[in-house]
Structure formats: C-alpha cells, structure tokens
Design a protein around this motif. Structure first.
Motif, PDB file in Angstrom:
ATOM      1  N   VAL A 119       0.871  -1.179   0.000  1.00  0.00           N
ATOM      2  CA  VAL A 119       0.000   0.000   0.000  1.00  0.00           C
ATOM      3  C   VAL A 119       0.901   1.220   0.000  1.00  0.00           C
ATOM      4  CG1 VAL A 119      -1.465   1.385   1.515  1.00  0.00           C
ATOM      5  CG2 VAL A 119      -2.053  -0.982   1.068  1.00  0.00           C
ATOM      6  N   GLU A 120       0.662   2.130  -0.912  1.00  0.00           N
ATOM      7  CA  GLU A 120       1.558   3.281  -1.037  1.00  0.00           C
ATOM      8  C   GLU A 120       0.851   4.563  -1.443  1.00  0.00           C
ATOM      9  OE1 GLU A 120       5.313   3.345   0.296  1.00  0.00           O
ATOM     10  OE2 GLU A 120       4.423   4.915  -0.922  1.00  0.00           O
ATOM     11  N   GLN A 121       1.369   5.661  -0.926  1.00  0.00           N
ATOM     12  CA  GLN A 121       0.933   6.990  -1.381  1.00  0.00           C
ATOM     13  C   GLN A 121       1.824   7.418  -2.544  1.00  0.00           C
ATOM     14  OE1 GLN A 121      -0.942   9.759   0.165  1.00  0.00           O
ATOM     15  NE2 GLN A 121      -1.700   8.743   2.006  1.00  0.00           N
ATOM     16  N   ASN A 122       3.071   6.917  -2.529  1.00  0.00           N
ATOM     17  CA  ASN A 122       3.994   7.253  -3.610  1.00  0.00           C
ATOM     18  C   ASN A 122       3.665   6.358  -4.814  1.00  0.00           C
ATOM     19  OD1 ASN A 122       6.189   7.680  -5.334  1.00  0.00           O
ATOM     20  ND2 ASN A 122       7.513   8.159  -3.585  1.00  0.00           N
ATOM     21  N   ALA A 123       2.668   6.813  -5.588  1.00  0.00           N
ATOM     22  CA  ALA A 123       2.123   5.971  -6.657  1.00  0.00           C
ATOM     23  C   ALA A 123       3.156   5.653  -7.730  1.00  0.00           C
ATOM     24  CB  ALA A 123       0.912   6.664  -7.274  1.00  0.00           C
ATOM     25  N   ARG A 124       3.995   6.620  -8.055  1.00  0.00           N
ATOM     26  CA  ARG A 124       4.954   6.392  -9.136  1.00  0.00           C
ATOM     27  C   ARG A 124       5.912   5.241  -8.786  1.00  0.00           C
ATOM     28  NH1 ARG A 124       6.088   9.559 -13.166  1.00  0.00           N
ATOM     29  NH2 ARG A 124       5.192  11.359 -12.127  1.00  0.00           N
ATOM     30  N   LEU A 125       6.521   5.345  -7.597  1.00  0.00           N
ATOM     31  CA  LEU A 125       7.467   4.295  -7.204  1.00  0.00           C
ATOM     32  C   LEU A 125       6.769   2.948  -7.050  1.00  0.00           C
ATOM     33  CD1 LEU A 125       9.798   6.124  -4.670  1.00  0.00           C
ATOM     34  CD2 LEU A 125      10.399   5.258  -6.928  1.00  0.00           C
ATOM     35  N   ALA A 126       5.573   2.997  -6.519  1.00  0.00           N
ATOM     36  CA  ALA A 126       4.832   1.744  -6.316  1.00  0.00           C
ATOM     37  C   ALA A 126       4.515   1.089  -7.656  1.00  0.00           C
ATOM     38  CB  ALA A 126       3.552   2.019  -5.534  1.00  0.00           C
ATOM     39  N   LEU A 127       4.086   1.872  -8.631  1.00  0.00           N
ATOM     40  CA  LEU A 127       3.746   1.309  -9.943  1.00  0.00           C
ATOM     41  C   LEU A 127       4.999   0.824 -10.670  1.00  0.00           C
ATOM     42  CD1 LEU A 127       1.012   3.848 -11.137  1.00  0.00           C
ATOM     43  CD2 LEU A 127       0.657   1.456 -10.492  1.00  0.00           C
ATOM     44  N   GLN A 128       6.120   1.507 -10.434  1.00  0.00           N
ATOM     45  CA  GLN A 128       7.369   1.052 -11.061  1.00  0.00           C
ATOM     46  C   GLN A 128       7.818  -0.285 -10.479  1.00  0.00           C
ATOM     47  OE1 GLN A 128       9.833   4.469 -10.357  1.00  0.00           O
ATOM     48  NE2 GLN A 128       9.249   5.459 -12.282  1.00  0.00           N
ATOM     49  N   ALA A 129       7.544  -0.496  -9.190  1.00  0.00           N
ATOM     50  CA  ALA A 129       8.012  -1.727  -8.535  1.00  0.00           C
ATOM     51  C   ALA A 129       7.075  -2.914  -8.782  1.00  0.00           C
ATOM     52  CB  ALA A 129       8.136  -1.483  -7.034  1.00  0.00           C
ATOM     53  N   ALA A 130       5.779  -2.626  -8.937  1.00  0.00           N
ATOM     54  CA  ALA A 130       4.777  -3.706  -8.895  1.00  0.00           C
ATOM     55  C   ALA A 130       4.564  -4.402 -10.236  1.00  0.00           C
ATOM     56  CB  ALA A 130       3.453  -3.134  -8.403  1.00  0.00           C
ATOM     57  N   ASP A 131       4.020  -5.631 -10.149  1.00  0.00           N
ATOM     58  CA  ASP A 131       3.554  -6.341 -11.344  1.00  0.00           C
ATOM     59  C   ASP A 131       2.162  -5.831 -11.716  1.00  0.00           C
ATOM     60  OD1 ASP A 131       5.743  -8.241 -11.395  1.00  0.00           O
ATOM     61  OD2 ASP A 131       4.832  -9.127  -9.610  1.00  0.00           O
ATOM     62  N   ARG A 132       1.274  -5.778 -10.720  1.00  0.00           N
ATOM     63  CA  ARG A 132      -0.093  -5.332 -10.959  1.00  0.00           C
ATOM     64  C   ARG A 132      -0.493  -4.309  -9.916  1.00  0.00           C
ATOM     65  NH1 ARG A 132      -4.322  -8.168 -10.445  1.00  0.00           N
ATOM     66  NH2 ARG A 132      -3.392  -9.647  -8.995  1.00  0.00           N
ATOM     67  N   ALA A 133      -1.532  -3.543 -10.243  1.00  0.00           N
ATOM     68  CA  ALA A 133      -1.937  -2.482  -9.321  1.00  0.00           C
ATOM     69  C   ALA A 133      -3.449  -2.355  -9.255  1.00  0.00           C
ATOM     70  CB  ALA A 133      -1.332  -1.160  -9.778  1.00  0.00           C
ATOM     71  N   TYR A 134      -3.903  -1.910  -8.104  1.00  0.00           N
ATOM     72  CA  TYR A 134      -5.310  -1.560  -7.891  1.00  0.00           C
ATOM     73  C   TYR A 134      -5.346  -0.115  -7.407  1.00  0.00           C
ATOM     74  CZ  TYR A 134      -6.500  -6.530  -8.049  1.00  0.00           C
ATOM     75  OH  TYR A 134      -6.680  -7.834  -8.442  1.00  0.00           O
ATOM     76  N   VAL A 135      -6.301   0.642  -7.923  1.00  0.00           N
ATOM     77  CA  VAL A 135      -6.488   2.017  -7.458  1.00  0.00           C
ATOM     78  C   VAL A 135      -7.760   2.055  -6.631  1.00  0.00           C
ATOM     79  CG1 VAL A 135      -6.891   4.410  -8.124  1.00  0.00           C
ATOM     80  CG2 VAL A 135      -5.365   2.982  -9.505  1.00  0.00           C
ATOM     81  N   MET A 136      -7.648   2.645  -5.453  1.00  0.00           N
ATOM     82  CA  MET A 136      -8.811   2.730  -4.574  1.00  0.00           C
ATOM     83  C   MET A 136      -9.223   4.178  -4.389  1.00  0.00           C
ATOM     84  SD  MET A 136      -8.998   0.549  -1.154  1.00  0.00           S
ATOM     85  CE  MET A 136     -10.601   0.051  -0.624  1.00  0.00           C
ATOM     86  N   ASP A 137     -10.536   4.406  -4.404  1.00  0.00           N
ATOM     87  CA  ASP A 137     -11.054   5.755  -4.198  1.00  0.00           C
ATOM     88  C   ASP A 137     -12.368   5.653  -3.433  1.00  0.00           C
ATOM     89  OD1 ASP A 137     -11.571   8.438  -4.339  1.00  0.00           O
ATOM     90  OD2 ASP A 137     -12.159   8.432  -6.454  1.00  0.00           O
ATOM     91  N   SER A 138     -12.456   6.342  -2.318  1.00  0.00           N
ATOM     92  CA  SER A 138     -13.670   6.374  -1.489  1.00  0.00           C
ATOM     93  C   SER A 138     -14.294   4.992  -1.290  1.00  0.00           C
ATOM     94  CB  SER A 138     -14.714   7.304  -2.126  1.00  0.00           C
ATOM     95  OG  SER A 138     -14.147   8.558  -2.371  1.00  0.00           O
ATOM     96  N   GLY A 139     -13.463   4.030  -0.904  1.00  0.00           N
ATOM     97  CA  GLY A 139     -13.976   2.709  -0.549  1.00  0.00           C
ATOM     98  C   GLY A 139     -14.266   1.777  -1.707  1.00  0.00           C
ATOM     99  N   LEU A 140     -13.896   2.196  -2.920  1.00  0.00           N
ATOM    100  CA  LEU A 140     -14.114   1.344  -4.097  1.00  0.00           C
ATOM    101  C   LEU A 140     -12.820   1.170  -4.885  1.00  0.00           C
ATOM    102  CD1 LEU A 140     -17.435   2.958  -5.380  1.00  0.00           C
ATOM    103  CD2 LEU A 140     -17.206   0.608  -4.516  1.00  0.00           C
ATOM    104  N   ILE A 141     -12.682   0.037  -5.579  1.00  0.00           N
ATOM    105  CA  ILE A 141     -11.572  -0.131  -6.523  1.00  0.00           C
ATOM    106  C   ILE A 141     -12.044   0.495  -7.835  1.00  0.00           C
ATOM    107  CG2 ILE A 141     -10.152  -1.768  -7.837  1.00  0.00           C
ATOM    108  CD1 ILE A 141      -9.477  -2.142  -4.952  1.00  0.00           C
ATOM    109  N   THR A 142     -11.354   1.529  -8.273  1.00  0.00           N
ATOM    110  CA  THR A 142     -11.810   2.243  -9.469  1.00  0.00           C
ATOM    111  C   THR A 142     -11.048   1.816 -10.724  1.00  0.00           C
ATOM    112  OG1 THR A 142     -10.323   4.024  -8.851  1.00  0.00           O
ATOM    113  CG2 THR A 142     -12.640   4.278  -8.248  1.00  0.00           C
ATOM    114  N   MET A 143      -9.866   1.212 -10.535  1.00  0.00           N
ATOM    115  CA  MET A 143      -9.073   0.749 -11.684  1.00  0.00           C
ATOM    116  C   MET A 143      -8.179  -0.379 -11.214  1.00  0.00           C
ATOM    117  SD  MET A 143      -7.331   3.854 -13.745  1.00  0.00           S
ATOM    118  CE  MET A 143      -7.754   5.276 -12.815  1.00  0.00           C
ATOM    119  N   HIS A 144      -7.868  -1.301 -12.125  1.00  0.00           N
ATOM    120  CA  HIS A 144      -6.828  -2.278 -11.811  1.00  0.00           C
ATOM    121  C   HIS A 144      -6.223  -2.775 -13.105  1.00  0.00           C
ATOM    122  CE1 HIS A 144      -9.109  -6.076 -12.683  1.00  0.00           C
ATOM    123  NE2 HIS A 144     -10.105  -5.233 -12.561  1.00  0.00           N
ATOM    124  N   GLY A 145      -5.026  -3.288 -12.984  1.00  0.00           N
ATOM    125  CA  GLY A 145      -4.379  -3.788 -14.193  1.00  0.00           C
ATOM    126  C   GLY A 145      -2.881  -3.904 -14.024  1.00  0.00           C
TER     127      GLY A 145
END
Ligand code: ATP
Length: 239
Positions: free
Chosen positions: A194-220
């Motif tokens: 879980v990260e606030q630093n989205a850029r570094l997190a996305l660079q490190a990860a294989d897959r990602a989920y975006v959460m907004d107001s209690g919902l997953i709004t994007m993943h991939g």
C-alpha cells in the motif's frame, strides 16, 4: 498462471455508520508484487486490516490459501505465512535490533535456522547489522522501517503486507526501502504494497489496484497504469 494466494470478494467494511469499504474485489497470485494506491482515506489501511484479521467486515469474504479467514486471529494467520508491517512500523522501541528480530521469529520452532536468518537480514539491511545492539527506539524513521520489515520477514512469510513503508522518509531512504521491497519480491515472497507514492509503487509492482472512497476504481498491469492518462492526472501529478 500462478495460483491465487489471497482473494477479496465483494468486501464491505463499516465503522459504525461510516462505510469505509463499499464492495471491493482483489486477488493476489503466488509470487506477485501487487500495489494498492489511492488518496488519503480511500480505505487502503482498512483493506490491509481486514486481510490480517484486525478488522471485521459486514459483507463479502477474504480467502487465503483457498479458505475464508473470517474470524481467524492475526497470530494464527501469521503462522500460516501472512505477515504485515503496519503503518507507523510498531517496532519494540525498548528492545535492541537483534531482540526485535528474535521476536519476529517467535512463531518458529526451528531455533537453529533463526540465527542464520538474522544474518540474512543483516545482509539485506546492512544498517541493522551496524546497529545490532542499539535500542530500536533510538533509530531513525527509515532505520525503524527497515527493522519492521526485517522483523516481519523473520516469520518467513509467504505473503507480506506493507502499509505505506515510505511514509515520512527522506528521498534516499525511500529509494532504499523500494530496493529492499524488490529484493524481497525477487526472493519469492508475495507482496501487497500500500503506497501513497504511486509512481514508485507502480514502477516496482507487477499489478496495481487504485482505490477511491472505498471502491476499486481501476486495476491492471502496473507498467500500463503508469502510462494511463487518468492515473497520471490523479496520482502522478501529471496533466
Ligand atoms: P491513509 O492513506 O490516509 O492512511 P487509507 O486509504 O489507508 O488512508 P483508511 O485508513 O482505510 O484509509 O480509512 C478509510 C476511511 O475509514 C476513512 O474515512 C477513515 O476516516 C475511516 N476510518 C478508518 N478507521 C476508522 C475507525 N477506527 N473508526 C472510524 N472510521 C475509521
């Protein structure tokens, strides 16, 4: 494709009348590095707590190794390989580095290999070796973060949950923490970051989920999400 290690299905969590998680789905496969990003208050920490048995839920389910973890206490999940490094770290401040690492292995009975693993932690985190007998509470924020991660690894987790490991750290320390996350992942530990630093997190990860107001709004795929205009605008500070 690798087996699903953890699955969240239609999960809803409420704090009294506040609906913090409003029905989310998420899966983590063996060996993956998955990141969960999103703004403050999106529900990321609550999701982590639900996975580790620290927070109950009102609907849906979380399964680990194919079984529901509903009502399973955190220490039992830890024995099954599910470890978490909480936001704010929570190291034992009045114990030394070595004592903290030994505490991390409290569920293990293979005492001979614990010493070997402490040495392995010292090779991943050389700073901890230099400070082996220092009280954890006197270490810097970044050093305490490293200790918290090393302590969690001493339980030999199969799935490691990291809640905002870069929070409050200097850019150099943040870089170091991400290097270690990559090392841990390459060694075969499955990671949910879980990260606030989205850029570094996305660079490190294989897959990602975006959460907004209690919902997953994007993943991939994480690298594709780095190029997604919506992600760029909302989470990477790019127009
Ligand atoms: P941050 O990045 O700021 O840590 P987050 O995405 O981790 O945010 P959560 O901590 O999961 O978000 O919080 C989600 C929502 O639930 C927030 O609106 C928060 O105020 C609320 N919340 C969290 N814990 C509690 C609690 N113990 N009691 C009441 N409301 C809570």
């Amino acid at each position: 494709m690798k087996d699903i290690l953890l699955e969240i299905k239609d999960l809803k969590v409420a704090y009294g009348g506040i609906h913090a998680i409003k029905g989310i789905n998420l899966e983590i496969r063996d060996g993956e590095l998955v990141t969960l990003i999103g703004a403050n208050g999106a529900g990321k920490t609550t999701t982590m707590k639900a996975i580790t048995g620290l927070q109950g839920w009102v609907a849906g389910d979380v399964t680990y190794l194919g079984k529901s973890i509903k009502g399973v206490p955190s220490h039992e999940l830890l024995k099954q390989g599910l470890a978490m490094v909480p936001e704010g770290r929570g190291v034992f401040t009045r114990m030394t580095i070595v004592e903290n690492l030994q505490m991390g292995a409290y569920i293990r009975t293979d005492t001979t290999t614990i010493a070997t693993d402490i040495e392995r932690m010292f090779s991943i985190f050389p700073r901890l070796k230099e400070r082996a007998n220092q009280l954890a509470g006197t270490m810097s924020g970044g050093e305490q973060q490293m200790l918290a991660m090393a302590r969690a690894l001493m339980s030999q987790p199969r799935l490691l949950l990291l809640d905002e490991p870069s929070m409050g750290l200097s850019p150099i320390m943040v870089q170091k923490i991400f290097e270690v996350v990559n090392t841990i992942s390459k060694e075969g530990v499955t990671v949910l970051l879980v990260e606030q630093n989205a850029r570094l997190a996305l660079q490190a990860a294989d897959r990602a989920y975006v959460m907004d107001s209690g919902l997953i709004t994007m993943h991939g795929n994480a690298s594709e999400m780095l190029d997604d205009p919506r992600v760029k605008e909302a989470y990477l500070g790019e127009a």
